[in-house]
Design a protein around this motif. Structure first.
Motif, mmCIF file in Angstrom:
data_model
loop_
_atom_site.group_PDB
_atom_site.id
_atom_site.type_symbol
_atom_site.label_atom_id
_atom_site.label_comp_id
_atom_site.label_asym_id
_atom_site.label_seq_id
_atom_site.Cartn_x
_atom_site.Cartn_y
_atom_site.Cartn_z
ATOM 1 N N MET A 1 0.709 -1.150 0.064
ATOM 2 C CA MET A 1 0.001 -0.162 -0.089
ATOM 3 C C MET A 1 0.933 1.162 -0.013
ATOM 4 S SD MET A 1 -3.389 -1.540 1.913
ATOM 5 C CE MET A 1 -3.930 0.149 1.978
ATOM 6 N N GLU A 2 0.754 1.985 -1.027
ATOM 7 C CA GLU A 2 1.766 3.147 -1.124
ATOM 8 C C GLU A 2 1.254 4.081 -0.121
ATOM 9 O OE1 GLU A 2 1.628 4.479 -5.104
ATOM 10 O OE2 GLU A 2 2.374 2.368 -5.964
ATOM 11 N N ASN A 3 -0.087 4.539 -0.140
ATOM 12 C CA ASN A 3 -0.511 5.718 0.810
ATOM 13 C C ASN A 3 -0.368 5.409 2.142
ATOM 14 O OD1 ASN A 3 -1.305 7.253 -1.384
ATOM 15 N ND2 ASN A 3 -3.365 6.121 -1.511
ATOM 16 N N THR A 4 -0.146 6.419 3.141
ATOM 17 C CA THR A 4 -0.016 6.197 4.552
ATOM 18 C C THR A 4 -1.119 6.372 5.196
ATOM 19 O OG1 THR A 4 1.057 8.325 4.712
ATOM 20 C CG2 THR A 4 2.445 6.467 4.562
ATOM 21 N N SER A 5 -2.161 6.943 4.666
ATOM 22 C CA SER A 5 -3.545 7.460 4.988
ATOM 23 C C SER A 5 -4.578 7.365 3.883
ATOM 24 C CB SER A 5 -3.629 8.814 5.666
ATOM 25 O OG SER A 5 -3.440 9.751 4.616
ATOM 26 N N TYR A 6 -5.966 6.868 4.451
ATOM 27 C CA TYR A 6 -6.836 6.893 3.471
ATOM 28 C C TYR A 6 -8.271 7.545 3.843
ATOM 29 C CZ TYR A 6 -5.113 3.166 0.216
ATOM 30 O OH TYR A 6 -4.387 2.466 -0.785
ATOM 31 N N LYS A 7 -8.753 8.372 2.810
ATOM 32 C CA LYS A 7 -9.943 9.187 3.161
ATOM 33 C C LYS A 7 -11.148 8.425 3.059
ATOM 34 C CE LYS A 7 -11.933 13.255 3.986
ATOM 35 N NZ LYS A 7 -13.340 12.628 4.166
ATOM 36 N N VAL A 8 -12.017 8.361 3.930
ATOM 37 C CA VAL A 8 -13.418 7.446 3.672
ATOM 38 C C VAL A 8 -14.153 8.516 3.135
ATOM 39 C CG1 VAL A 8 -15.427 6.425 4.605
ATOM 40 C CG2 VAL A 8 -12.988 6.233 5.790
ATOM 41 N N LYS A 9 -15.166 8.092 1.938
ATOM 42 C CA LYS A 9 -15.800 8.750 0.978
ATOM 43 C C LYS A 9 -17.088 8.269 0.881
ATOM 44 C CE LYS A 9 -16.750 12.446 -1.488
ATOM 45 N NZ LYS A 9 -16.733 13.786 -1.120
ATOM 46 N N PHE A 10 -18.164 8.742 0.909
ATOM 47 C CA PHE A 10 -19.565 8.432 0.604
ATOM 48 C C PHE A 10 -20.047 8.741 -0.702
ATOM 49 C CE2 PHE A 10 -24.182 8.332 0.517
ATOM 50 C CZ PHE A 10 -24.414 6.825 1.020
ATOM 51 N N SER A 11 -19.942 8.020 -1.581
ATOM 52 C CA SER A 11 -20.263 8.011 -3.063
ATOM 53 C C SER A 11 -21.633 8.109 -3.733
ATOM 54 C CB SER A 11 -19.251 7.634 -4.131
ATOM 55 O OG SER A 11 -19.262 6.276 -4.003
ATOM 56 N N GLY A 12 -22.593 7.693 -2.754
ATOM 57 C CA GLY A 12 -23.900 7.371 -3.376
ATOM 58 C C GLY A 12 -24.549 8.620 -3.956
ATOM 59 N N ASN A 13 -25.356 8.077 -4.856
ATOM 60 C CA ASN A 13 -26.267 8.967 -5.633
ATOM 61 C C ASN A 13 -27.906 9.024 -5.094
ATOM 62 O OD1 ASN A 13 -28.181 9.693 -8.308
ATOM 63 N ND2 ASN A 13 -26.292 10.830 -8.510
ATOM 64 N N ARG A 14 -28.267 10.263 -4.873
ATOM 65 C CA ARG A 14 -29.735 10.044 -4.191
ATOM 66 C C ARG A 14 -30.781 9.333 -5.361
ATOM 67 N NH1 ARG A 14 -30.821 15.361 -0.507
ATOM 68 N NH2 ARG A 14 -28.709 15.271 0.907
ATOM 69 N N ALA A 15 -30.436 9.991 -6.447
ATOM 70 C CA ALA A 15 -31.462 9.510 -7.645
ATOM 71 C C ALA A 15 -31.477 7.973 -7.843
ATOM 72 C CB ALA A 15 -31.215 10.308 -8.962
ATOM 73 N N GLU A 16 -30.293 7.466 -7.984
ATOM 74 C CA GLU A 16 -30.087 6.024 -7.958
ATOM 75 C C GLU A 16 -30.680 5.420 -6.737
ATOM 76 O OE1 GLU A 16 -26.455 2.784 -7.677
ATOM 77 O OE2 GLU A 16 -25.880 4.673 -8.385
ATOM 78 N N LEU A 17 -30.487 5.783 -5.609
ATOM 79 C CA LEU A 17 -31.059 5.281 -4.280
ATOM 80 C C LEU A 17 -32.765 5.333 -4.439
ATOM 81 C CD1 LEU A 17 -31.029 3.828 -1.489
ATOM 82 C CD2 LEU A 17 -30.819 6.194 -0.559
ATOM 83 N N ALA A 18 -33.157 6.588 -4.713
ATOM 84 C CA ALA A 18 -34.779 6.745 -4.833
ATOM 85 C C ALA A 18 -35.104 5.423 -5.867
ATOM 86 C CB ALA A 18 -34.996 7.914 -5.489
ATOM 87 N N LYS A 19 -34.526 5.285 -7.016
ATOM 88 C CA LYS A 19 -35.078 4.265 -7.829
ATOM 89 C C LYS A 19 -35.236 2.782 -6.969
ATOM 90 C CE LYS A 19 -33.991 2.089 -12.198
ATOM 91 N NZ LYS A 19 -33.088 1.780 -13.530
ATOM 92 N N GLU A 20 -33.987 2.750 -6.341
ATOM 93 C CA GLU A 20 -33.944 1.384 -5.648
ATOM 94 C C GLU A 20 -34.830 1.126 -4.685
ATOM 95 O OE1 GLU A 20 -31.993 -2.494 -5.069
ATOM 96 O OE2 GLU A 20 -32.020 -1.205 -6.581
ATOM 97 N N VAL A 21 -34.915 2.120 -3.701
ATOM 98 C CA VAL A 21 -35.964 2.193 -2.536
ATOM 99 C C VAL A 21 -37.650 2.063 -3.500
ATOM 100 C CG1 VAL A 21 -37.211 3.765 -0.946
ATOM 101 C CG2 VAL A 21 -34.694 3.600 -1.199
ATOM 102 N N SER A 22 -37.676 2.702 -4.441
ATOM 103 C CA SER A 22 -39.057 2.787 -5.126
ATOM 104 C C SER A 22 -39.479 1.282 -5.595
ATOM 105 C CB SER A 22 -39.152 3.572 -6.599
ATOM 106 O OG SER A 22 -39.022 4.917 -5.973
ATOM 107 N N ILE A 23 -38.365 0.432 -6.155
ATOM 108 C CA ILE A 23 -38.509 -0.788 -6.666
ATOM 109 C C ILE A 23 -38.893 -1.735 -5.398
ATOM 110 C CG2 ILE A 23 -37.743 -2.800 -7.854
ATOM 111 C CD1 ILE A 23 -36.265 -0.762 -9.469
#
Length: 391
Positions: free
Chosen positions: A1-23
């Motif tokens: 692993m080259e990096n000594t630190s990792y940033k946590v990131k939330f990459s979810g898209n609301r429109a994509e989730l709304a579709k999943e929740v609807s179904i």
């Protein structure tokens, strides 16, 4: 692993989730709730895959069938509890104090150990079905210790009007963290519960003020009870402030071997986002209930009793009314599900996840998968007691 630190990131898209929740919400509704286990599984996969540590997302490997079987076993257990234990308690209550209230209170208190046991088992299942970089998490057996710590902490918190809530939160979190593994690496929780004590002040003030308002309203003037509209929001905002600050304090004192975790959640934004999001959801519910109630009231207001009886006993009308009720319920449930995720769960998850950084991550290159830790089935008691979605 080259990096000594990792940033946590939330990459979810609301429109994509709304579709999943609807179904998934529609499938849950049209199967009379049977699809709920698969709905939760699909949504967990979406949330897990949206959390990226460095460039690698989390992976959720749970199955809907596991949750469904666990849920059915839990329902069978609770049926026994309600039909046998509850009946005995009610009989004793009527026999001893000539009221059902005593039995109901004892029955509810009796569910508390089960609730905390369910929390621990649900956490163990989530860990065993969560992977990062192909390595599985695990939680050691130890539900009994978690139950008595939770019961003692709850009793202390209630007795002190929330002042000892930090003690309960720290004891539970340390117990969970010290028994959590990422592959061959054991997580550790450092610090002391007193580091959380200053952050509970606003919640404590709100609770004390609410108790005083209730006492004065009962003893002096009932109009004083309107003051709860001011004190309860203070307590709620104070609890959210405590959650955010305790998250920061606890995360900053966690470590896994040489790797450390740092967190700086935006407390004010978390409180504001939660309050605004839940206000939107509440207003939707209020408007939906008012519209449905007004629609039925206006629809039957002009009918005489005989006309009303002829109307409701007509088979065709009954089908129309039932279909209308079902479709209305479907629309309300669907919209509520979307609003709850889009305006509450997603932004709150993003705010907490984006505040975390993993430091000294060179250790991850040496992590190996431990054997014999994969929990074989889901504990459905958590869902059977209706204690949240576990997201």
């Amino acid at each position: 692993m080259e990096n000594t630190s990792y940033k946590v990131k939330f990459s979810g898209n609301r429109a994509e989730l709304a579709k999943e929740v609807s179904i998934t919400a529609l499938l849950t509704l049209f199967t009379a709730g049977l699809y709920k286990s698969w709905m939760k599984t699909r949504l967990r996969r979406w949330y897990w895959s949206s959390v990226r540590i460095g460039d690698q997302p989390l992976e959720y490997t749970g199955l809907g069938s596991e949750k469904f079987l666990g849920f059915m076993m839990a329902v069978a257990f609770l049926a026994f509890y309600i039909c046998v234990v509850n009946v005995i308690l009610m009989y004793l209550s009527f026999s001893l104090v000539y009221s059902e209230h005593g039995g109901a209170i004892v029955s509810a208190i009796g569910l508390l150990p089960l609730a905390f046991y369910a929390q621990y088992r649900a956490r163990a299942y989530l860990c065993s079905r969560t992977r990062w970089r192909g390595i599985r998490f695990a939680l050691e057996d130890g539900a009994g210790g978690f139950v008595w710590r939770s019961l003692a902490g709850l009793a202390a918190s209630v007795a002190t009007l929330g002042l000892l809530l930090p003690w309960m939160v720290f004891q539970r979190e340390r117990y969970l963290t010290d028994r959590t593994w990422y592959g061959s690496v054991n997580l550790e929780q450092g610090g002391d519960w007193r580091m959380l004590l200053p952050h509970v002040r606003y919640f404590f003030i709100g609770i004390v003020a609410s108790v005083l308002v209730i006492a004065l309203g009962r003893l002096a003037d009932p109009h004083i009870l309107y003051g709860l509209w001011g004190t309860i929001p203070i307590a709620l905002a104070g609890f959210l402030y405590f959650r955010a600050e305790s998250f920061r304090e606890l995360m900053n004192r966690k470590q896994a071997g040489d790797m450390k975790i740092a967190a700086a959640p935006p407390t004010a934004k978390i409180v504001r986002t939660f309050m605004i999001g839940n206000t939107i959801v509440f207003l939707f519910w209020a408007l939906a209930v008012a519209a449905v109630t007004n629609g039925f009231t206006q629809g039957f207001a002009g009918l005489k009793f005989s006309e009303y009886m002829d109307f409701v006993t007509n088979n065709a009308v009954q089908w129309i009314v039932l279909s209308t009720i079902f479709l209305t319920t479907a629309v309300i449930y669907l919209v509520w599900s979307i609003l709850n995720h889009v305006f509450v769960l997603v932004p709150m998850t993003r705010l907490f996840a984006d505040s975390v950084i993993l430091e000294n991550t060179e250790l991850m290159a040496r992590v190996a998968q431990r054997e014999g830790e994969a929990q074989t089935g889901a504990s459905g008691l958590f869902e059977a007691l209706d204690m949240g979605m576990g997201i």
